[in-house]
Each structure stands twice: as structure tokens, then as C-alpha cells.
Scaffold this motif. Sequence first.
Motif, short mmCIF file in Angstrom:
data_model
loop_
_atom_site.label_atom_id
_atom_site.label_comp_id
_atom_site.label_asym_id
_atom_site.label_seq_id
_atom_site.Cartn_x
_atom_site.Cartn_y
_atom_site.Cartn_z
N SER A 99 -0.77 7.40 -10.67
CA SER A 99 -2.24 7.44 -10.66
C SER A 99 -2.72 7.35 -12.11
O SER A 99 -1.98 7.67 -13.04
N ILE A 100 -3.97 6.90 -12.26
CA ILE A 100 -4.51 6.68 -13.60
C ILE A 100 -6.03 6.73 -13.54
O ILE A 100 -6.61 6.61 -12.45
N ALA A 101 -6.68 6.90 -14.66
CA ALA A 101 -8.15 6.92 -14.71
C ALA A 101 -8.69 5.50 -14.60
O ALA A 101 -8.06 4.54 -15.04
N ALA A 102 -9.86 5.37 -14.01
CA ALA A 102 -10.52 4.07 -13.85
C ALA A 102 -10.77 3.42 -15.20
O ALA A 102 -10.92 4.09 -16.22
N GLY A 103 -10.79 2.10 -15.19
CA GLY A 103 -11.04 1.33 -16.40
C GLY A 103 -10.05 0.19 -16.51
O GLY A 103 -9.42 -0.21 -15.53
N SER A 104 -9.89 -0.31 -17.70
CA SER A 104 -8.95 -1.40 -17.95
C SER A 104 -7.53 -0.83 -17.99
O SER A 104 -7.23 0.06 -18.77
N VAL A 105 -6.67 -1.35 -17.12
CA VAL A 105 -5.30 -0.86 -16.99
C VAL A 105 -4.34 -2.03 -17.15
O VAL A 105 -4.52 -3.07 -16.53
N THR A 106 -3.32 -1.85 -17.97
CA THR A 106 -2.28 -2.87 -18.12
C THR A 106 -1.06 -2.45 -17.33
O THR A 106 -0.54 -1.35 -17.51
N PHE A 107 -0.63 -3.33 -16.46
CA PHE A 107 0.59 -3.13 -15.69
C PHE A 107 1.71 -3.89 -16.37
O PHE A 107 1.61 -5.10 -16.59
N HIS A 108 2.77 -3.17 -16.75
CA HIS A 108 3.96 -3.77 -17.35
C HIS A 108 4.96 -3.94 -16.20
O HIS A 108 5.62 -2.99 -15.80
N VAL A 109 5.01 -5.15 -15.66
CA VAL A 109 5.80 -5.42 -14.46
C VAL A 109 7.17 -5.95 -14.85
O VAL A 109 7.27 -6.93 -15.59
N LYS A 110 8.23 -5.31 -14.34
CA LYS A 110 9.61 -5.69 -14.63
C LYS A 110 10.35 -5.91 -13.32
O LYS A 110 10.33 -5.05 -12.45
N ASN A 111 10.99 -7.07 -13.18
CA ASN A 111 11.86 -7.33 -12.04
C ASN A 111 13.27 -6.96 -12.46
O ASN A 111 13.93 -7.71 -13.17
N SER A 112 13.72 -5.79 -12.03
CA SER A 112 15.06 -5.31 -12.41
C SER A 112 16.15 -5.83 -11.48
O SER A 112 17.32 -5.50 -11.66
N ASP A 113 15.77 -6.61 -10.50
CA ASP A 113 16.75 -7.18 -9.58
C ASP A 113 17.58 -8.25 -10.31
O ASP A 113 17.05 -9.01 -11.11
N ALA A 114 18.87 -8.30 -10.01
CA ALA A 114 19.76 -9.24 -10.69
C ALA A 114 19.70 -10.65 -10.12
O ALA A 114 20.05 -11.61 -10.81
N SER A 115 19.23 -10.80 -8.87
CA SER A 115 19.31 -12.14 -8.28
C SER A 115 18.11 -12.57 -7.44
O SER A 115 18.05 -13.71 -7.01
N VAL A 116 17.14 -11.68 -7.19
CA VAL A 116 16.04 -12.00 -6.29
C VAL A 116 14.71 -11.97 -7.04
O VAL A 116 14.39 -11.00 -7.71
N PRO A 117 13.90 -13.03 -6.91
CA PRO A 117 12.56 -13.00 -7.50
C PRO A 117 11.66 -12.07 -6.69
O PRO A 117 11.92 -11.79 -5.52
N HIS A 118 10.62 -11.56 -7.34
CA HIS A 118 9.66 -10.70 -6.66
C HIS A 118 8.25 -11.14 -7.02
O HIS A 118 8.02 -11.84 -7.99
N GLN A 119 7.31 -10.69 -6.20
CA GLN A 119 5.89 -10.96 -6.39
C GLN A 119 5.19 -9.62 -6.61
O GLN A 119 5.55 -8.62 -5.99
N PHE A 120 4.20 -9.62 -7.48
CA PHE A 120 3.41 -8.41 -7.75
C PHE A 120 1.98 -8.68 -7.32
O PHE A 120 1.33 -9.58 -7.85
N ILE A 121 1.52 -7.93 -6.33
CA ILE A 121 0.14 -8.05 -5.86
C ILE A 121 -0.47 -6.66 -5.83
O ILE A 121 0.18 -5.70 -5.42
N ILE A 122 -1.74 -6.56 -6.26
CA ILE A 122 -2.46 -5.30 -6.16
C ILE A 122 -3.76 -5.56 -5.41
O ILE A 122 -4.48 -6.52 -5.70
N VAL A 123 -4.03 -4.70 -4.40
CA VAL A 123 -5.27 -4.79 -3.62
C VAL A 123 -5.89 -3.39 -3.54
O VAL A 123 -5.19 -2.39 -3.54
N LYS A 124 -7.22 -3.38 -3.46
CA LYS A 124 -7.94 -2.12 -3.23
C LYS A 124 -8.22 -2.04 -1.74
O LYS A 124 -8.74 -2.99 -1.14
#
Length: 160
Positions: A44-69
Motif C-alpha cells: 500500500s502507498i499514499a495517493a499521488g505519483s507512484v513509480t513501479f519498479h517491475v522485475k520479471n524474475s522468471d528465468a524463461s517466461v515473459p510476463h505482463q504488468f497491468i494495473i486497474v482500479k
Amino acid sequence: MKKIQVLSFVPLFMLGLVLAACGGSGPSVDVNMTSYKTVLSPTSIAAGSVTFHVKNSDASVPHQFIIVKTDLTAAKLPTDSSGGVDMTQLSALADIQSLAPGGSQDVTVTLQSGHYVIFCNIAGHYASGMYTDFTVNRPEENKGCFAPLRRGKTPITTSL
């Protein structure tokens, strides 16, 4: 004369220290994606501008990052016939279509207070539990270097 010149720089130096302490980047969230798991820090975090540092730690599979309210919990998002999230019923605030294995990417989004869901919508990933809930709280008025000014209070001052 030299003593006066040195002392005249002290207030400027002190102001620089205060501004440096107040500055910096806004709040951030570390997102670690592995096979069928998404881990956030913090959750959780306070409202405002938030930076997401997204890391795919999987060795062989791609991933998608989606955020919805949404008011729905992560496990209850509407799904389509393939078991993926039905994006015709939701609006993505951020979307990294494909993050390669071992890859990372930053995404900055302005978020209002409320409930959000972060998930991967690559075929089979959402159905396998690759989602998590995320809370955005109202910003706290008493945080930050200039909070007394925002609240209409007189800040404490000192003189050198």
C-alpha cells in the motif's frame, strides 16, 4: 570582512540541505514477478505519483504488468472465455505488454486513493493466480518538509 562573507553563505548552505532532504523521487513500489506470482513491496502507498519498479524474475517466461482500479478483489476480476481478464470491462492505468525473462522496467502512474489490482494477463497466468491486491491511501497532510505551510501554520524558524 572574510568572517561576514563566510557567515552569509551559511543560510544558503542550510537551505540547500533542507531542500535536498525534501527532494528526491516520489514513492515507489517494487514488483517482483515470477511464474504465477506477483509480489509487491510495499503493498500500500499514499495517493499521488507512484513509480513501479517491475522485475520479471522468471528465468524463461515473459510476463505482463497491468494495473486497474476496481472495487473487486484480485481473484474476482471479470474473465473471458479463455480464463484471462476481460479487459473490455476494465481500464488499464498502466500496461507493460511483455516483459522478457530477467527484464525490468519502470512505470510511473498517478493514483488516487482506492483499491487496485495488479496482474499478468498472458494466457493462463491470471487463471493460475498471478495477481495481487494493492491499496492506495489518501495522502497524509502532515508529511513532507513543507507540511506546516500547506496546513496554514507558521513553521518554526531559527536565526543564525
